[in-house]
Design an enzyme around this catalytic site. Structure first.
Site, PDB file in Angstrom:
ATOM      1  N   HIS A   1       0.849  -1.194   0.000  1.00  0.00           N
ATOM      2  CA  HIS A   1       0.000   0.000   0.000  1.00  0.00           C
ATOM      3  C   HIS A   1       0.880   1.238   0.000  1.00  0.00           C
ATOM      4  O   HIS A   1       1.899   1.308   0.707  1.00  0.00           O
ATOM      5  CB  HIS A   1      -1.003  -0.005   1.138  1.00  0.00           C
TER       6      HIS A   1
ATOM      7  N   GLU B   1      -5.302   1.908   2.011  1.00  0.00           N
ATOM      8  CA  GLU B   1      -5.203   0.726   2.881  1.00  0.00           C
ATOM      9  C   GLU B   1      -5.530   1.126   4.299  1.00  0.00           C
ATOM     10  O   GLU B   1      -6.166   0.412   5.060  1.00  0.00           O
ATOM     11  CB  GLU B   1      -3.793   0.123   2.804  1.00  0.00           C
ATOM     12  N   GLU B   2      -5.090   2.318   4.670  1.00  0.00           N
ATOM     13  CA  GLU B   2      -5.269   2.749   6.057  1.00  0.00           C
ATOM     14  C   GLU B   2      -6.735   3.009   6.414  1.00  0.00           C
ATOM     15  O   GLU B   2      -7.061   3.109   7.591  1.00  0.00           O
ATOM     16  CB  GLU B   2      -4.432   4.018   6.322  1.00  0.00           C
TER      17      GLU B   2
HETATM   18  N1  DTR Z   1      -2.286  -2.710   9.069  1.00  0.00           N
HETATM   19  C1  DTR Z   1      -0.973  -2.220   8.750  1.00  0.00           C
HETATM   20  C2  DTR Z   1       0.065  -2.492   9.793  1.00  0.00           C
HETATM   21  C3  DTR Z   1       0.039  -3.859  10.312  1.00  0.00           C
HETATM   22  C4  DTR Z   1      -0.272  -4.201  11.569  1.00  0.00           C
HETATM   23  N2  DTR Z   1      -0.146  -5.534  11.698  1.00  0.00           N
HETATM   24  C5  DTR Z   1       0.241  -6.067  10.528  1.00  0.00           C
HETATM   25  C6  DTR Z   1       0.521  -7.361  10.136  1.00  0.00           C
HETATM   26  C7  DTR Z   1       0.890  -7.613   8.828  1.00  0.00           C
HETATM   27  C8  DTR Z   1       0.976  -6.566   7.919  1.00  0.00           C
HETATM   28  C9  DTR Z   1       0.718  -5.244   8.319  1.00  0.00           C
HETATM   29  C10 DTR Z   1       0.346  -5.027   9.614  1.00  0.00           C
HETATM   30  C11 DTR Z   1      -1.021  -0.737   8.558  1.00  0.00           C
HETATM   31  O1  DTR Z   1      -1.219  -0.004   9.549  1.00  0.00           O
HETATM   32  O2  DTR Z   1      -0.842  -0.302   7.413  1.00  0.00           O
HETATM   33 ZN    ZN Z   2      -0.663   1.805   8.838  1.00  0.00          ZN
HETATM   34 ZN    ZN Z   3       0.755  -0.476   6.409  1.00  0.00          ZN
END
Ligand code: DTR
Ligand code: ZN
Ligand code: ZN
Length: 314
Positions: free
Chosen positions: A122, A168-169
């Site tokens: 992303h 993505e966020e």
């Molecule tokens: N969601 C993602 C960061 C994140 C947190 N845990 C994981 C595990 C595997 C990949 C990404 C992530 C973000 O804040 O963009």
């Molecule tokens: Zn993030």
């Molecule tokens: Zn991320």
């Protein structure tokens, strides 16, 4: 859908192909030609992309978030590099939270259109800062891997497609949009999707997604080959763009160096770094800058990406 890797049989001294069929049944196929080795990914090149992304954030209100000028400028930077290298690129537009978002899809000409290997990251960050580890690191490493494909004039049997996701966020919006608009035929042509979200954390762990066993083994074998122990990624099931593909039945895998969870003493003993400190204490914060990157982790993961793209696309 199936993924195959060439595995070297120590006993036979031959190269056989381990093919994992969609149902998870592995079988040894006929001996395959030795695989071409991936080139080293110059970490200096990856860091140069990170510097550009930080400059973009600085010139656009301090961030690269969905719907803001910094995201558009980030996408333009990546697209220009890929267009110049000979990729066929397209920008896919969508709306999220009342703002226009964009995915960037880059196809490397050639390969079997019936067998597509994808790698993505992303490109958006949060609004609180430049988003260099999250997720400039994955975006820059995937970009440099794509540019390495072009530099090498690599012509694998599979078709290679690279992607940079928007929003993505906000909840995997861009990748969900992309997968949701694939025809079932196009979906079935994607043999695997490799995801890279946070791969340069300053207090890094080396985590491998444990979704598809062939992809997982390819990454784990790479790290074992350089003497780096790995753990299964457990923080993120469903928390990054691979979930959009997994939910559609596409084999997925990826790498992660950790976010807000704390590194244990046992992990510090095998990986170095600081026990009792978060893997990335600037996660989603203004301090997620180019200073928030561990160069060794970024280097190792960038090379692991190239290794796995080459290995799974032969
Ligand atoms: N969601 C993602 C960061 C994140 C947190 N845990 C994981 C595990 C595997 C990949 C990404 C992530 C973000 O804040 O963009
Ligand atoms: Zn993030
Ligand atoms: Zn991320």
């Amino acid at each position: 859908m199936k993924l195959s890797v060439s595995v070297r049989s120590a006993a036979a001294g031959a190269v056989a192909t381990l093919t994992l069929l969609a149902g998870g049944t592995a079988s040894a196929g006929a001996a395959a030609a030795p695989t071409a080795a991936a080139p080293d990914i110059p970490v200096a090149n990856v860091k140069a992309h990170l510097s550009q992304l930080q400059s973009i954030a600085a010139a656009n209100g301090g961030n690269r978030a969905h719907g803001r000028p910094g995201y558009q400028a980030s996408l333009t930077y990546v697209k220009n590099k890929l267009d110049a290298a000979g990729f066929t690129t397209r920008v896919q537009q969508f709306t999220a939270s009342g703002r226009t978002g964009y995915n960037l899809i880059a196809d490397w000409p050639g390969g079997d259109p019936g067998h597509v290997l994808m790698a993505g990251a992303h490109l958006d960050g949060v609004s609180s800062g430049p988003g260099i580890n999250d997720n400039g690191s994955g975006s820059a490493a995937v970009l440099e891997t794509a540019l390495a494909v072009a530099r090498a004039g690599y012509q694998p049997s599979s078709h290679l497609r690279f992607a940079w996701w928007g929003a993505e966020e906000l909840g995997l919006v861009g990748s969900r949009y992309y997968v949701g608009r694939l025809s079932s035929a196009d979906r079935s042509r994607i043999d695997g999707y490799l995801n890279f979200d946070m791969i340069g954390s300053p207090n890094p762990g080396y985590f491998v997604y444990d979704d598809d066993p062939v992809i997982e083994k390819t990454f784990k074998d790479y790290f074992a080959g350089i003497g780096v122990p790995t753990e299964i990624e457990t923080e993120g099931d469903g928390r990054s763009d691979h979930a959009s593909f997994k939910n559609a039945g596409i084999p997925v895998g990826g790498l992660f160096t950790g976010a807000s969870r704390t590194k244990t003493a046992a992990q510090a003993a095998k990986w170095g770094g600081t026990a009792g400190r978060a893997f990335d204490r600037c996660y989603h914060s203004s301090c997620d800058t180019t200073a928030n990157i561990d160069d060794t982790a970024l280097n190792r993961n960038s090379d692991a990406i190239a290794h796995t793209v080459w290995e799974l696309s032969q």
